[in-house]
Write a protein that holds these residues in place. Sequence first.
Motif, PDB file in Angstrom:
ATOM      1  N   THR A  69     -76.978  23.381  -6.008  1.00  0.00           N
ATOM      2  CA  THR A  69     -76.319  24.670  -5.789  1.00  0.00           C
ATOM      3  C   THR A  69     -77.131  25.588  -4.875  1.00  0.00           C
ATOM      4  O   THR A  69     -76.563  26.508  -4.279  1.00  0.00           O
ATOM      5  CB  THR A  69     -76.080  25.379  -7.133  1.00  0.00           C
ATOM      6  OG1 THR A  69     -77.329  25.503  -7.836  1.00  0.00           O
ATOM      7  CG2 THR A  69     -75.108  24.583  -7.992  1.00  0.00           C
ATOM      8  N   LYS A 119     -78.531  35.925 -10.019  1.00  0.00           N
ATOM      9  CA  LYS A 119     -78.346  35.757 -11.465  1.00  0.00           C
ATOM     10  C   LYS A 119     -79.611  35.215 -12.118  1.00  0.00           C
ATOM     11  O   LYS A 119     -80.017  35.678 -13.193  1.00  0.00           O
ATOM     12  CB  LYS A 119     -77.177  34.802 -11.712  1.00  0.00           C
ATOM     13  CG  LYS A 119     -76.922  34.489 -13.178  1.00  0.00           C
ATOM     14  CD  LYS A 119     -75.774  33.508 -13.319  1.00  0.00           C
ATOM     15  CE  LYS A 119     -75.536  33.126 -14.778  1.00  0.00           C
ATOM     16  NZ  LYS A 119     -74.416  32.154 -14.909  1.00  0.00           N
ATOM     17  N   GLN A 129     -74.642  38.304 -14.415  1.00  0.00           N
ATOM     18  CA  GLN A 129     -73.305  37.733 -14.349  1.00  0.00           C
ATOM     19  C   GLN A 129     -72.345  38.612 -13.563  1.00  0.00           C
ATOM     20  O   GLN A 129     -71.355  38.125 -13.026  1.00  0.00           O
ATOM     21  CB  GLN A 129     -72.761  37.518 -15.766  1.00  0.00           C
ATOM     22  CG  GLN A 129     -73.595  36.567 -16.608  1.00  0.00           C
ATOM     23  CD  GLN A 129     -73.042  36.422 -18.011  1.00  0.00           C
ATOM     24  OE1 GLN A 129     -71.888  36.658 -18.261  1.00  0.00           O
ATOM     25  NE2 GLN A 129     -73.892  36.028 -18.949  1.00  0.00           N
ATOM     26  N   TYR A 152     -67.805  34.310  -7.394  1.00  0.00           N
ATOM     27  CA  TYR A 152     -67.450  34.370  -8.815  1.00  0.00           C
ATOM     28  C   TYR A 152     -68.298  33.418  -9.662  1.00  0.00           C
ATOM     29  O   TYR A 152     -68.254  33.483 -10.890  1.00  0.00           O
ATOM     30  CB  TYR A 152     -65.980  33.992  -9.011  1.00  0.00           C
ATOM     31  CG  TYR A 152     -65.007  35.118  -8.758  1.00  0.00           C
ATOM     32  CD1 TYR A 152     -64.816  36.122  -9.688  1.00  0.00           C
ATOM     33  CD2 TYR A 152     -64.272  35.172  -7.587  1.00  0.00           C
ATOM     34  CE1 TYR A 152     -63.912  37.157  -9.464  1.00  0.00           C
ATOM     35  CE2 TYR A 152     -63.358  36.200  -7.345  1.00  0.00           C
ATOM     36  CZ  TYR A 152     -63.187  37.184  -8.285  1.00  0.00           C
ATOM     37  OH  TYR A 152     -62.307  38.196  -8.061  1.00  0.00           O
ATOM     38  N   VAL A 153     -69.049  32.526  -9.015  1.00  0.00           N
ATOM     39  CA  VAL A 153     -69.760  31.481  -9.753  1.00  0.00           C
ATOM     40  C   VAL A 153     -70.777  32.062 -10.729  1.00  0.00           C
ATOM     41  O   VAL A 153     -71.095  31.435 -11.749  1.00  0.00           O
ATOM     42  CB  VAL A 153     -70.448  30.513  -8.758  1.00  0.00           C
ATOM     43  CG1 VAL A 153     -71.641  31.185  -8.089  1.00  0.00           C
ATOM     44  CG2 VAL A 153     -70.883  29.240  -9.446  1.00  0.00           C
ATOM     45  N   SER A 154     -71.281  33.257 -10.462  1.00  0.00           N
ATOM     46  CA  SER A 154     -72.261  33.865 -11.368  1.00  0.00           C
ATOM     47  C   SER A 154     -71.654  34.198 -12.728  1.00  0.00           C
ATOM     48  O   SER A 154     -72.379  34.340 -13.711  1.00  0.00           O
ATOM     49  CB  SER A 154     -72.843  35.131 -10.741  1.00  0.00           C
ATOM     50  OG  SER A 154     -71.838  36.114 -10.560  1.00  0.00           O
ATOM     51  N   MET A 155     -70.346  34.328 -12.794  1.00  0.00           N
ATOM     52  CA  MET A 155     -69.678  34.645 -14.059  1.00  0.00           C
ATOM     53  C   MET A 155     -69.337  33.403 -14.868  1.00  0.00           C
ATOM     54  O   MET A 155     -68.899  33.515 -16.010  1.00  0.00           O
ATOM     55  CB  MET A 155     -68.386  35.429 -13.780  1.00  0.00           C
ATOM     56  CG  MET A 155     -68.591  36.707 -12.996  1.00  0.00           C
ATOM     57  SD  MET A 155     -67.048  37.591 -12.717  1.00  0.00           S
ATOM     58  CE  MET A 155     -67.595  38.900 -11.625  1.00  0.00           C
ATOM     59  N   ILE A 156     -69.515  32.220 -14.266  1.00  0.00           N
ATOM     60  CA  ILE A 156     -69.182  30.980 -14.959  1.00  0.00           C
ATOM     61  C   ILE A 156     -70.404  30.514 -15.750  1.00  0.00           C
ATOM     62  O   ILE A 156     -71.478  30.329 -15.183  1.00  0.00           O
ATOM     63  CB  ILE A 156     -68.760  29.888 -13.960  1.00  0.00           C
ATOM     64  CG1 ILE A 156     -67.560  30.368 -13.128  1.00  0.00           C
ATOM     65  CG2 ILE A 156     -68.412  28.584 -14.685  1.00  0.00           C
ATOM     66  CD1 ILE A 156     -67.155  29.401 -12.045  1.00  0.00           C
ATOM     67  N   PRO A 157     -70.283  30.320 -17.063  1.00  0.00           N
ATOM     68  CA  PRO A 157     -71.448  29.872 -17.850  1.00  0.00           C
ATOM     69  C   PRO A 157     -71.836  28.442 -17.523  1.00  0.00           C
ATOM     70  O   PRO A 157     -71.018  27.645 -17.043  1.00  0.00           O
ATOM     71  CB  PRO A 157     -70.938  30.004 -19.301  1.00  0.00           C
ATOM     72  CG  PRO A 157     -69.455  29.916 -19.201  1.00  0.00           C
ATOM     73  CD  PRO A 157     -69.071  30.531 -17.885  1.00  0.00           C
ATOM     74  N   ASN A 158     -73.103  28.116 -17.787  1.00  0.00           N
ATOM     75  CA  ASN A 158     -73.658  26.766 -17.644  1.00  0.00           C
ATOM     76  C   ASN A 158     -73.776  26.305 -16.193  1.00  0.00           C
ATOM     77  O   ASN A 158     -74.091  25.140 -15.943  1.00  0.00           O
ATOM     78  CB  ASN A 158     -72.822  25.736 -18.426  1.00  0.00           C
ATOM     79  CG  ASN A 158     -72.790  26.028 -19.906  1.00  0.00           C
ATOM     80  OD1 ASN A 158     -73.761  26.526 -20.468  1.00  0.00           O
ATOM     81  ND2 ASN A 158     -71.665  25.748 -20.550  1.00  0.00           N
ATOM     82  N   ILE A 159     -73.516  27.173 -15.235  1.00  0.00           N
ATOM     83  CA  ILE A 159     -73.773  26.843 -13.830  1.00  0.00           C
ATOM     84  C   ILE A 159     -74.996  27.638 -13.398  1.00  0.00           C
ATOM     85  O   ILE A 159     -74.975  28.866 -13.374  1.00  0.00           O
ATOM     86  CB  ILE A 159     -72.569  27.166 -12.929  1.00  0.00           C
ATOM     87  CG1 ILE A 159     -71.360  26.315 -13.327  1.00  0.00           C
ATOM     88  CG2 ILE A 159     -72.918  26.924 -11.467  1.00  0.00           C
ATOM     89  CD1 ILE A 159     -70.145  26.529 -12.449  1.00  0.00           C
ATOM     90  N   GLU A 160     -76.075  26.931 -13.074  1.00  0.00           N
ATOM     91  CA  GLU A 160     -77.329  27.577 -12.734  1.00  0.00           C
ATOM     92  C   GLU A 160     -77.811  27.110 -11.371  1.00  0.00           C
ATOM     93  O   GLU A 160     -77.294  26.131 -10.802  1.00  0.00           O
ATOM     94  CB  GLU A 160     -78.392  27.275 -13.802  1.00  0.00           C
ATOM     95  CG  GLU A 160     -78.046  27.812 -15.181  1.00  0.00           C
ATOM     96  CD  GLU A 160     -79.125  27.528 -16.198  1.00  0.00           C
ATOM     97  OE1 GLU A 160     -80.064  26.761 -15.857  1.00  0.00           O
ATOM     98  OE2 GLU A 160     -79.046  28.041 -17.327  1.00  0.00           O
TER      99      GLU A 160
END
Length: 680
Positions: free
Chosen positions: A343, A356, A185, A330-338
């Motif tokens: 993507t 991640k 993350q 910053y997307v790696s710090m957002i939960p539930n986005i894999e």
Amino acid sequence: MRTKIVKQIFKKEMIDILRDKKTIFMMIILPLLLYPILMVGASSIMSMSINKMEQTTVNIAFNNNPSDNLINILNKTNEYDEAKVNIIKVDDYKEALDNETLDAYVEINENNDIQSYKIYTNSSKNNSYTAEKRIKEALEKYKEEIVEMNLAQEGLDAQKTLEPITCETLDIAKNEEIAGNILGQILPFILIIGVLLGSIYPAIDVMAGEKERGTLETLFTLPISNLELVMGKYMAVSFCAVVTAFLNIISILISIGFMTLTAGIANEMGIPKFDFTQMIFPGIITMICIGLFAMVVSAISMCVCSLAKSFKDAQNYITPVMLIIMIPSYVSMIPNIELDGFTSTIPVVNISLLIKSVLSFKFDLNLIAIVFVSNFAFMILSVLLLSKMFNSEEILFGNNRSFSFLEKRSNIKKGTMPTISDGAILYAVGLVLLIYVGSLVQLKFKMAGLAITQVMIICLPFLFAYYIKTDFKKTFSLQKVNLKQILGGILIWMGGFVLINLITQITLYLFPQNMEVAEALTDAIIIKDNLVLNLAIVALMPAICEEIFFRGFIFTSFKGKSSSKIAIITSGILFGFMHMDFLRIIPTSILGIIFAYTVYKSESIFIAMILHFINNSIAVLVSHYPNSELVKMSSFIELDFKSLNIGKFIILICISTVFIIIGMRLFKNKSAKEVSVRNY
């Protein structure tokens, strides 16, 4: 392009870059110091701050005298930390809270033998949080003692009455997975920032700095081509960016190693001790991702800096680029986005999510392949754009008003042949359209989407060929073929078919999860009850459209200024990567090499089309008739890896070799007239 010249340009640029102390600091010193300061230093400061808060004396006041049990519980907290609690008296608690002589004020009220407590604090003061926490903990313990005492008076067991059931959560995740999930993350954003810092300053120096020093004009007077100059500069900037990226990773690993050895710091961040050997594969994938991303960012930075006239202008131009790249990371710090099929095609986002996912031990080789291929395509487009900008004097020395990504061909006579640059542009554009348009169309419309994608694939080379006024017959090898050449091509394909199946079985044995992906793709596209439609769209259309694209335009463009062997191999590998499927990259590349070889030997694209149609038709027929004789015949190629029959494996390799040799010999017997015409 002369490699010696490129090496000399690279050497010259590296010397210029390393002369700049600011660049050396950003490239080497900062990565080695940044992460220990950020990770170890920040966590140490946080730990010290928490310890200081816990050791601070807090002053508490009550409106009434509290019970002795509550006072004892408040004082017992000293067993767990060194903080002291002072019970004081105040006249005006609000004034005392404001001037920090009091940290918390407790109001005790009794109503029908029920006590209520109100805690007054001033959240703008430092010690109020500590005092509030201590009072709540003490009141909770005090409440438990009163409940137990009341239950005992009634003759009840406190534990059985209040806790008739117990619940416990057991985490089966390994320490490596927990650590990887936490690091996954944070690290992508940090690494992307590090790559930006490592590529921007060298790009500014070799582009805007060269203009400001007045040495760019001197370079253009040398007997070198613009492509050689561009590649030398690009290699220097990319080398700096890649070195910086690797130094970032090494610095982070050292910092994490120190933190895991120092249990206090690691525990503060929630990172358990783990076996570093388990992180080797995720680390390798991360390094490849960052290296490829560094090459993309280097090309983009050089394109932007080429528009600037001075070092200061370049810094102003590059700032928006930094923001555009930083925000998606910053997307790696957002939960539930894999990382998924969507993507994995978004620039910057795919790199961040891929790092991640691999650090969290979530490996999907097909998604990894899509990320690599998409970034490779953007790298090609960026380098081509940079080379075109170097061909424009208006961009480098003028007012930047005249620029075209594709060279103007108005003064070129008809019949010109495509160059390597033309082939690279077509491939990069086709790859980007396939990723961002073709994949979405196929997912939405399935069979119809596949047909639309094939139409798009064949339109691109035709439009490009028309734009550069090429000779269609020569470019696309539109020559007649004879039965002998067709037979030779079929024999070579049969030998390749055996070899491809062996490689596919080995790949599936090593990565069995890819079988489900391959079956899902087949089921998603092929219509089970319509054989003719499947043959038309899955076999015939790709045989025509993809051959025009690859063995037509791409192969001819690479064949122009490079050896035939390099052109055959390169076009075949590009064909394999275009399919963006880990399971099929190597087999499809071999097929592409076979098709390109037959076109080279026969000078006709029609043989490749026939072989392509046969190859795809077999896949369609097998899916329609799984119990047919064709499937039984092909089962001979299957290997049992449990027993690993070496003899059968050698026999299959020998059969493949014999077919290929016989097929190649059928192409060699040309008449003297044909040979003389080719030489001419």
